[in-house]
Design a protein around this motif. Structure first.
Motif, PDB file in Angstrom:
ATOM      1  N   VAL A 248      -5.812   7.645   1.752  1.00 58.16           N
ATOM      2  CA  VAL A 248      -4.850   8.569   1.128  1.00 58.16           C
ATOM      3  C   VAL A 248      -4.743   8.278  -0.366  1.00 58.16           C
ATOM      4  N   SER A 249      -4.701   6.988  -0.686  1.00 57.53           N
ATOM      5  CA  SER A 249      -4.611   6.571  -2.089  1.00 57.53           C
ATOM      6  C   SER A 249      -5.802   7.100  -2.886  1.00 57.53           C
ATOM      7  N   GLY A 250      -6.995   6.995  -2.289  1.00 54.10           N
ATOM      8  CA  GLY A 250      -8.195   7.528  -2.953  1.00 54.10           C
ATOM      9  C   GLY A 250      -8.115   9.030  -3.138  1.00 54.10           C
TER      10      GLY A 250
ATOM     11  N   LEU B  39       0.836  -1.214   0.000  1.00 56.06           N
ATOM     12  CA  LEU B  39       0.000   0.000   0.000  1.00 56.06           C
ATOM     13  C   LEU B  39       0.869   1.262   0.000  1.00 56.06           C
TER      14      LEU B  39
ATOM     15  N   ARG C 230      -2.599  -1.797  13.058  1.00 58.06           N
ATOM     16  CA  ARG C 230      -2.044  -1.878  11.696  1.00 58.06           C
ATOM     17  C   ARG C 230      -3.165  -1.968  10.670  1.00 58.06           C
ATOM     18  N   ARG C 231      -4.256  -2.577  11.107  1.00 57.27           N
ATOM     19  CA  ARG C 231      -5.414  -2.683  10.213  1.00 57.27           C
ATOM     20  C   ARG C 231      -5.971  -1.292   9.895  1.00 57.27           C
TER      21      ARG C 231
ATOM     22  N   LEU D 287      -4.117   4.297   4.697  1.00 60.22           N
ATOM     23  CA  LEU D 287      -3.315   4.373   3.472  1.00 60.22           C
ATOM     24  C   LEU D 287      -4.202   4.300   2.234  1.00 60.22           C
ATOM     25  N   CYS D 288      -5.233   3.465   2.332  1.00 63.15           N
ATOM     26  CA  CYS D 288      -6.169   3.333   1.207  1.00 63.15           C
ATOM     27  C   CYS D 288      -6.945   4.641   1.012  1.00 63.15           C
TER      28      CYS D 288
ATOM     29  N   GLN E  82       1.580   6.941  -6.604  1.00 60.86           N
ATOM     30  CA  GLN E  82       0.500   7.913  -6.847  1.00 60.86           C
ATOM     31  C   GLN E  82       0.972   9.344  -6.592  1.00 60.86           C
TER      32      GLN E  82
ATOM     33  N   PHE F  33      -4.288   1.480  10.085  1.00 59.52           N
ATOM     34  CA  PHE F  33      -3.268   2.185   9.307  1.00 59.52           C
ATOM     35  C   PHE F  33      -3.382   1.823   7.823  1.00 59.52           C
ATOM     36  N   ALA F  34      -3.618   0.545   7.547  1.00 60.98           N
ATOM     37  CA  ALA F  34      -3.775   0.103   6.152  1.00 60.98           C
ATOM     38  C   ALA F  34      -4.997   0.773   5.519  1.00 60.98           C
ATOM     39  N   LYS F  35      -6.069   0.886   6.293  1.00 58.19           N
ATOM     40  CA  LYS F  35      -7.280   1.552   5.779  1.00 58.19           C
ATOM     41  C   LYS F  35      -6.994   3.025   5.510  1.00 58.19           C
TER      42      LYS F  35
ATOM     43  N   PHE G 175      -5.374   2.874  -6.880  1.00 58.17           N
ATOM     44  CA  PHE G 175      -6.307   3.008  -5.759  1.00 58.17           C
ATOM     45  C   PHE G 175      -7.201   1.769  -5.663  1.00 58.17           C
TER      46      PHE G 175
END
Lengths: 94, 171
Positions: B36-38, A27, B26-27, B33-34, A34, B29-31, A64
């Motif tokens: 931020v990606s969006g 990720l 950590r779960r 990151l997703c 990105q 944190f991963a969400k 994404f």
């Protein structure tokens, strides 16, 4: 029949830890790419080169979506393993 | 005892264990990151739409700036084109040529200045330098050349118009 999720939930914590670390690293890699795409797009758009903008957006969107569906593989998704609480039997038997 | 009852109220209103409220799993944190990606994908999409469907307005026609003899060799004149709020500068180079650029550094939009005798334009904010003849970034953080206008001399009048790279009109 055992499912993917059940198998994951029953895995040793070390294995789960390694898995979640790998998922987070991917990720972070996605987000890094990105950021670079956004930086490049913005720089080119400001220099009146709009051609790169659409492909960069599609690539960013694809990353994404990859990251979004990646979350499915996070350990602990769906049903968490239930922690059996200690029962005070002294209250039960009078 | 009254104190205990009072204390328990906020626990009912905010029934989250202290450990959960202070630690990010950590779960989570991963969400994040997703998320931020969006956000980054959305931002790139916004830039793509703006660049393709809402390009900046181009300068039309020629605009009078000043008389040729108003600007001494090595001199600079700041001006704004009517109907726009973008600051420009007109430079009279030492070899007699005129050049006109946007007065905003391509790094963080600080005002840039021509350093007489050097042939270079300086951005004092972060020590960025541009070539006064072409507008190319020479040193420092600026990532792009300065946006430029074509200079047209008509008699003693100096005009500017939209820059066209194919124009070889050297004034």
């Amino acid at each position: 029949m055992s499912t993917f999720r059940e198998g994951q939930d029953q895995a040793h914590p070390n294995k789960t830890s390694t898995l979640i670390l790998a998922l987070i690293l991917v990720l972070i890699l996605n987000v890094s790419i990105q950021i670079w795409l956004l930086y490049t797009t913005l720089n080119n758009a400001l220099a009146q080169h709009a051609d790169i903008a659409l492909p960069a957006f599609l690539a960013s969107l694809a990353l994404f979506l990859v990251g979004f569906f990646w979350l499915y593989y996070l350990p602990g998704g769906g049903k968490q393993r239930k922690i059996v609480k200690n029962v005070n039997f002294s209250d039960t038997y009078h | 005892m009254a104190r205990d009852t009072k204390d328990n109220h906020w626990k009912e209103d905010f029934p989250i264990p202290e450990l959960e409220s202070t630690q990010v799993s950590r779960r989570d944190f991963a969400k994040f990151l997703c998320l931020v990606s969006g956000g980054l994908a959305t931002g790139t999409g916004y830039v793509a739409i703006k660049a393709n469907f809402f390009p900046p307005e181009k300068i039309v026609n020629e605009h009078f700036v000043c008389k040729k003899d108003e600007l001494p060799i090595g001199g600079t004149k700041a001006f704004v084109i009517s109907g726009s709020d973008i600051p420009y500068i007109l430079i009279h180079l030492e070899d007699g040529q005129f050049r006109s650029y946007e007065q905003k550094c391509t790094h963080l939009s600080c005002a840039v200045f021509y350093l007489p005798g050097s042939g270079r334009i300086e951005c004092p904010c972060h020590n960025g330098w541009f070539d006064a003849l072409t507008g190319e970034a020479l040193e420092g953080p600026p990532p792009r050349p300065l946006p430029r206008l074509d200079v047209v001399i008509k008699g003693m009048d100096v005009y500017v118009k939209a820059y066209e790279p194919s124009n070889k009109a050297v004034v």
